[in-house]
Every structure is written in structure tokens, then in C-alpha cells.
Design a protein around this motif. Sequence first.
Motif, short mmCIF file in Angstrom:
data_model
loop_
_atom_site.label_atom_id
_atom_site.label_comp_id
_atom_site.label_asym_id
_atom_site.label_seq_id
_atom_site.Cartn_x
_atom_site.Cartn_y
_atom_site.Cartn_z
N MET A 1 45.76 37.19 56.07
CA MET A 1 45.09 37.57 54.84
C MET A 1 45.76 38.78 54.22
SD MET A 1 42.63 35.45 54.34
CE MET A 1 41.68 36.28 53.07
N GLU A 2 45.79 38.79 52.89
CA GLU A 2 46.22 39.96 52.14
C GLU A 2 45.03 40.41 51.29
OE1 GLU A 2 50.44 39.84 50.68
OE2 GLU A 2 50.10 37.69 50.93
N TYR A 3 45.16 41.59 50.70
CA TYR A 3 44.04 42.15 49.95
C TYR A 3 44.54 42.75 48.64
CZ TYR A 3 41.74 41.68 54.43
OH TYR A 3 41.23 41.16 55.59
N ALA A 4 43.74 42.57 47.60
CA ALA A 4 44.04 43.15 46.29
C ALA A 4 42.86 44.01 45.86
CB ALA A 4 44.30 42.04 45.27
N GLU A 5 43.17 45.17 45.31
CA GLU A 5 42.12 46.05 44.78
C GLU A 5 41.78 45.58 43.38
OE1 GLU A 5 40.54 48.44 46.49
OE2 GLU A 5 41.75 47.85 48.23
N ILE A 6 40.57 45.07 43.22
CA ILE A 6 40.12 44.50 41.94
C ILE A 6 38.79 45.14 41.56
CG2 ILE A 6 39.44 42.41 40.72
CD1 ILE A 6 42.37 42.36 41.50
N ALA A 61 35.93 37.72 53.67
CA ALA A 61 36.51 39.01 54.05
C ALA A 61 36.63 39.97 52.87
CB ALA A 61 37.88 38.79 54.69
N SER A 62 36.12 39.58 51.71
CA SER A 62 36.15 40.47 50.55
C SER A 62 35.02 41.50 50.61
CB SER A 62 36.06 39.66 49.25
OG SER A 62 37.22 38.87 49.07
N SER A 63 35.15 42.55 49.80
CA SER A 63 34.17 43.64 49.81
C SER A 63 32.78 43.15 49.41
CB SER A 63 34.59 44.74 48.83
OG SER A 63 35.84 45.27 49.16
N ARG A 64 31.77 43.75 50.01
CA ARG A 64 30.40 43.53 49.57
C ARG A 64 30.19 44.27 48.25
NH1 ARG A 64 31.34 40.08 52.22
NH2 ARG A 64 30.36 39.38 54.17
N LEU A 70 27.80 39.90 41.48
CA LEU A 70 27.82 38.56 42.05
C LEU A 70 27.48 37.48 41.02
CD1 LEU A 70 26.00 39.28 45.43
CD2 LEU A 70 28.39 38.62 45.16
N SER A 71 27.23 37.89 39.79
CA SER A 71 26.95 36.90 38.75
C SER A 71 28.17 36.04 38.51
CB SER A 71 26.55 37.58 37.44
OG SER A 71 27.68 38.20 36.85
N MET A 72 27.97 34.83 37.98
CA MET A 72 29.10 33.95 37.73
C MET A 72 30.06 34.57 36.72
SD MET A 72 28.55 31.57 39.86
CE MET A 72 27.75 32.87 40.84
N ASP A 73 29.52 35.32 35.76
CA ASP A 73 30.38 35.98 34.77
C ASP A 73 31.25 37.05 35.44
OD1 ASP A 73 29.20 34.42 32.85
OD2 ASP A 73 27.85 35.99 32.13
N ALA A 74 30.65 37.85 36.32
CA ALA A 74 31.41 38.91 37.00
C ALA A 74 32.45 38.32 37.94
CB ALA A 74 30.46 39.83 37.76
N LEU A 75 32.08 37.25 38.65
CA LEU A 75 33.03 36.61 39.56
C LEU A 75 34.19 35.97 38.80
CD1 LEU A 75 30.66 34.94 42.19
CD2 LEU A 75 31.89 37.13 42.36
N THR A 76 33.90 35.49 37.60
CA THR A 76 34.97 34.94 36.75
C THR A 76 35.96 36.03 36.37
OG1 THR A 76 33.51 33.23 35.87
CG2 THR A 76 35.45 33.80 34.55
N ALA A 80 40.00 36.25 37.27
CA ALA A 80 41.02 36.47 36.25
C ALA A 80 41.85 37.71 36.58
CB ALA A 80 40.37 36.62 34.88
N ALA A 81 41.19 38.77 37.03
CA ALA A 81 41.90 40.01 37.38
C ALA A 81 42.83 39.79 38.57
CB ALA A 81 40.88 41.11 37.69
N LEU A 82 42.41 38.95 39.53
CA LEU A 82 43.26 38.66 40.68
C LEU A 82 44.54 37.96 40.25
CD1 LEU A 82 43.68 38.58 43.76
CD2 LEU A 82 42.44 36.40 43.77
N VAL A 83 44.41 36.95 39.39
CA VAL A 83 45.59 36.24 38.90
C VAL A 83 46.53 37.18 38.17
CG1 VAL A 83 46.38 34.41 37.35
CG2 VAL A 83 44.38 34.02 38.80
#
Length: 264
Positions: A1-6, A61-64, A70-76, A80-83
Motif C-alpha cells: 500500500m501507498e498513501y497520499a495526503e488528501i 487503511a485510509s484515515s478516519r 463521509l458524504s458521497m459528495d465529499a468522497l467524490t 478527484a483529488a487523488l487522481v
Amino acid sequence: MEYAEINGGRIAYELAGPQEGEVVLLSHSLFFDHTMFDPLAELLHDAGYRTLAYDHPGQGASSRVTLAELSMDALTEAAAALVRTLDLGQVHAVGNSMGGFITLRLAARHPELLRTVTTLGASAEEEYQLAEFGPLAEALGQDGAAAANVETLLYIMFGDTSLANGGDVVDHWRSYMSALDTSIGAAAYQVIHRDRIYEELQDVSVPVLAIAGDEDHAYPQPISGSNIATATHGRHETVSPAGHSVALEQPQVVAELLIKHFTS
């Protein structure tokens, strides 16, 4: 696993496959993590595609994170930020169930990041089983999955054929779900209290494929298939035998449908 600060948190991800391959973003279901796509990812790698499978904020394994995050809008926005952070260019976005809710929102709001979108066992509508799923989400938030009926979760997430056959896949995810703590209740709450996105999809320009399982107990046809296709002016397919976790139950069939969609 790798990790990105988002967005102030940490997203766990696995980027694998041929270095020069087009990237397929794999967005997992509630109650699972990115490894639900392992069988599908291997098939895509063999076909020359690179995969980016990640754990949603608040899961795996992502941050709590907070309930609002956790809303669908926030997860979207996190997807996008990860990509963007990984500088992957345009991706093929594939999402199962909750992951499909996210990929539809990516299609509507971030088309510049996408080559195609595929949903599996998803919905463009509000939750039609809120009365049934509400008490379950509350119980998960109070006691975690170990105190809830894990067999109920399996019934929601798998089709009759998979449950009757049992085997390593069902046994693995029974064990995984049994270990989920109370934080999964907040994620479940946001899944079932998501907003309808049907009308927002009317002007989507990204090619969309909606894949439904013929034994889906959560979002059967037409919800997970033809309704999404109508909203997005896309296509739909029904996979048999498969339940809600189509990518996990029928990876070979899904891989063939995906590759056809990617190259059409």
C-alpha cells in the motif's frame, strides 16, 4: 500500500499493472476495501491496463474522518483529488455500489478527469430501502458489525448463487465484515442518506456503462442498470449469476464488459 495526503487526511491506495497502460480507477463498496477488486485487477493487468484501487476515507487503511467527510459528495471530491495528486491524466472510473455512486458524481462534476465511467450495482437515485437500512446503519454505529447480523450484510452484498456456493470469497468477506468497528455506521448512514443525482446526469458527456447483477438484493434492475443508462444516455448490461458485488462475483465477465466499454 501507498498513501497520499488528501484534504488533510491520508488515502491508502495501490497502483499496479503495466506502467504505460491506461489507468482504471477502482472504487469499492461499503463494507469492503480496495482488495475486493484484486481478481478484476489481475485480469485488467493481463489486458494491458494499469489499476488504481484505493480505500475510501473512513474505511480500510485510509484515515478516519468526520461524518460530513463521509458524504458521497465529499468522497467524490477526495477521489478527484487523488487522481489529480497522482497526476494520472484521464482515467476509466469503475465503482461497485457506493463506489458507483462516486463514479457517477465524478462523471457529472469532473468529466475532465475521465475517459469512461462504469457502475456496478449502483444507483442514481435516493435510497428506496431507507426504512429497512436505517436501523441497520444505526446498529452498526452503536455496536459495530460483530454485534450486528453479519449474515444480513452478506445477503445485501452477495447474490443467492454466491451465498449458496459459499467458498473462500464469501468466507473471507464474512470474516472481514465481522471485524468492522463502529465507525462503519457513519459510512453506512451517509450511503443511505445520499442525494439523488439522476437529473444532474442528463448532460454527462462521458461514456457510461451500468452493470447490474441479476440476483442483486440491494439495487436490482432497473435501478442499477437501465435507470442509470437512461439518466446518462449510456448503456447497461445484466450479469448472471451475480448479486450486488458484481465485480467480485463475476470478475471475468466484468473484465470483458469493461474492456469492450473502454475500447468502444
